[in-house]
Scaffold this active site. Structure first.
Site, short mmCIF file in Angstrom:
data_model
loop_
_atom_site.label_atom_id
_atom_site.label_comp_id
_atom_site.label_asym_id
_atom_site.label_seq_id
_atom_site.Cartn_x
_atom_site.Cartn_y
_atom_site.Cartn_z
N ASP A 173 20.05 -23.56 -24.28
CA ASP A 173 20.84 -23.01 -23.49
C ASP A 173 20.46 -23.91 -22.46
O ASP A 173 19.72 -24.93 -21.78
CB ASP A 173 19.44 -21.98 -22.67
CG ASP A 173 20.19 -21.00 -21.83
OD1 ASP A 173 20.77 -20.00 -22.32
OD2 ASP A 173 20.21 -20.78 -21.02
N ASN A 181 27.49 -23.20 -11.78
CA ASN A 181 28.41 -22.51 -11.73
C ASN A 181 28.69 -22.28 -10.20
O ASN A 181 29.96 -22.64 -9.76
CB ASN A 181 28.68 -20.89 -12.17
CG ASN A 181 29.60 -21.46 -14.53
OD1 ASN A 181 30.08 -22.89 -13.85
ND2 ASN A 181 29.11 -21.69 -15.08
N HIS A 186 33.70 -23.55 -11.48
CA HIS A 186 33.95 -22.96 -12.96
C HIS A 186 34.02 -24.50 -13.38
O HIS A 186 34.24 -24.80 -14.72
CB HIS A 186 34.63 -21.48 -12.89
CG HIS A 186 33.46 -20.53 -13.52
ND1 HIS A 186 31.89 -19.93 -14.01
CD2 HIS A 186 33.22 -20.09 -12.33
CE1 HIS A 186 31.92 -18.83 -13.68
NE2 HIS A 186 32.14 -18.96 -12.25
N ASP A 190 32.22 -25.75 -16.81
CA ASP A 190 33.04 -26.05 -18.02
C ASP A 190 32.84 -27.57 -18.71
O ASP A 190 32.43 -27.87 -19.74
CB ASP A 190 34.40 -26.02 -18.45
CG ASP A 190 34.60 -24.19 -18.07
OD1 ASP A 190 33.86 -23.39 -18.29
OD2 ASP A 190 36.14 -24.02 -17.93
N GLU A 217 27.08 -20.19 -22.30
CA GLU A 217 26.08 -22.01 -22.00
C GLU A 217 24.52 -21.53 -23.09
O GLU A 217 24.44 -23.02 -22.63
CB GLU A 217 25.22 -22.03 -20.10
CG GLU A 217 24.88 -21.19 -20.24
CD GLU A 217 24.20 -19.97 -19.26
OE1 GLU A 217 25.15 -19.02 -19.89
OE2 GLU A 217 23.14 -19.88 -19.17
#
Ligand SMILES: [Mg+2]
Length: 301
Positions: A173, A181, A186, A190, A217
């Site tokens: 994680d 984010n 975002h 990504d 994630e």
């Protein structure tokens, strides 16, 4: 998907036919040859050709029997087959198609027609492989998707249990990813997720090891026949490599750079543990890694 040359196996007891077909196909494909039905099966199993051009009349075993045996073996069941034969009766053709042949070409054949049909069938094979590949892939990270992982996890767990092998699973994680984010946006999130995914994929050393996107994630790593020490080593190398990416993360409580927490578990040999319980153990280990301050690996031994 690589665009490497597709493989065509030509099985015919007649040397002239083999040579004619081989010379037609060699410029465009990797050509393999078999002189008998037995050889056809053995080469099909060993090389897994994309297409088998199969003569019906062969002294040791006819083409129908070869096809039946290939279909009975899961490894070769889906090889595309074109029958090539001198028998041009409709009932012969029907018999071949009923057994699952893709096509039927009668001798004497026309070179242009043979080439065109081979090209058509191989195009279908290529498209089918691509679709299968895409159906198993997560679009953002290009890792296996969760559906693919679930399938493999279940079958690997069964294999490990049946053969008394060990197996390790780890959950990864990204630390404080929500804050990442929120702070960087975002698109940056990504990119970071893709970078972490690349690290995980590069850490997979054997074809049977798999890194998948489990959700959000969270990634999951499956390492068949891997004991706790080896699993821990791989997990630690991933954690370290992610930190080495030096992706700034001002909002992280763990580090000034983007980091990951990893929890893992290994199937305890000689004890019964369900696939679900093993996975939960890895999940609990991940929770403990987070509780202990993130940017670390916790492994249930
Ligand atoms: Mg023959």
């Amino acid at each position: 998907m690589s665009q490497e040359m597709q493989k065509v196996l030509i099985a015919d007891d007649d040397g002239i036919n083999r040579q004619v077909l081989a010379s037609l196909l060699k410029p465009d494909y990797v050509v393999l040859l078999a002189k008998t039905g037995e050889q056809a099966i053995e080469r099909a199993q060993r090389h897994l050709p994309d297409l088998l051009m199969l003569d019906v009349m062969m002294p040791d075993m006819d083409g129908y029997e070869v096809l039946r045996r290939l279909r009975a073996d899961p490894a070769t069941a889906r090889i595309e087959v074109i029958f090539i034969t001198g028998m041009g009766r409709p009932e012969d053709e029907a018999k071949g198609l009923k057994l699952g042949a893709a096509d039927y070409i009668t001798k004497p054949f026309n070179a242009t027609v043979v080439m065109a049909r081979v090209a058509t069938h191989l195009q279908v094979v290529r498209q089918r492989r691509l679709l299968e590949h895409l159906a198993h892939m997560d679009g953002l990270t290009e890792l296996a998707n969760r559906r693919r992982f679930d399938e493999i996890y279940e079958s690997e767990w069964q294999r490990a249990t049946r053969h008394a092998h060990t197996m390790s699973v780890a959950l990864l994680d990204i630390d404080c990813f929500k804050q990442y984010n929120d702070h960087y946006g975002h698109p940056a999130g990504d990119r970071a997720l893709r970078a972490v995914s690349r690290v995980a994929r590069n850490a997979m050393r054997r074809p049977c090891d798999i890194a998948a996107r489990y959700g959000g994630e969270e990634l999951v790593i499956l390492m068949p026949e891997t004991d706790a020490a080896q699993g821990l080593y791989v997990a630690e190398s991933i954690r370290e490599a992610v930190a080495q990416l030096l992706i700034p993360h001002e909002q992280s409580v763990a580090s000034p750079v983007l980091t990951v927490s990893i929890g893992g578990a290994t199937l305890p040999l000689g004890e019964q543990e369900s696939a679900a319980a093993l996975f939960e153990a890895a999940d609990s280990a991940l929770y403990r890694a987070k509780e202990a301050g993130r940017n670390r690996v916790n492994w249930r031994m």
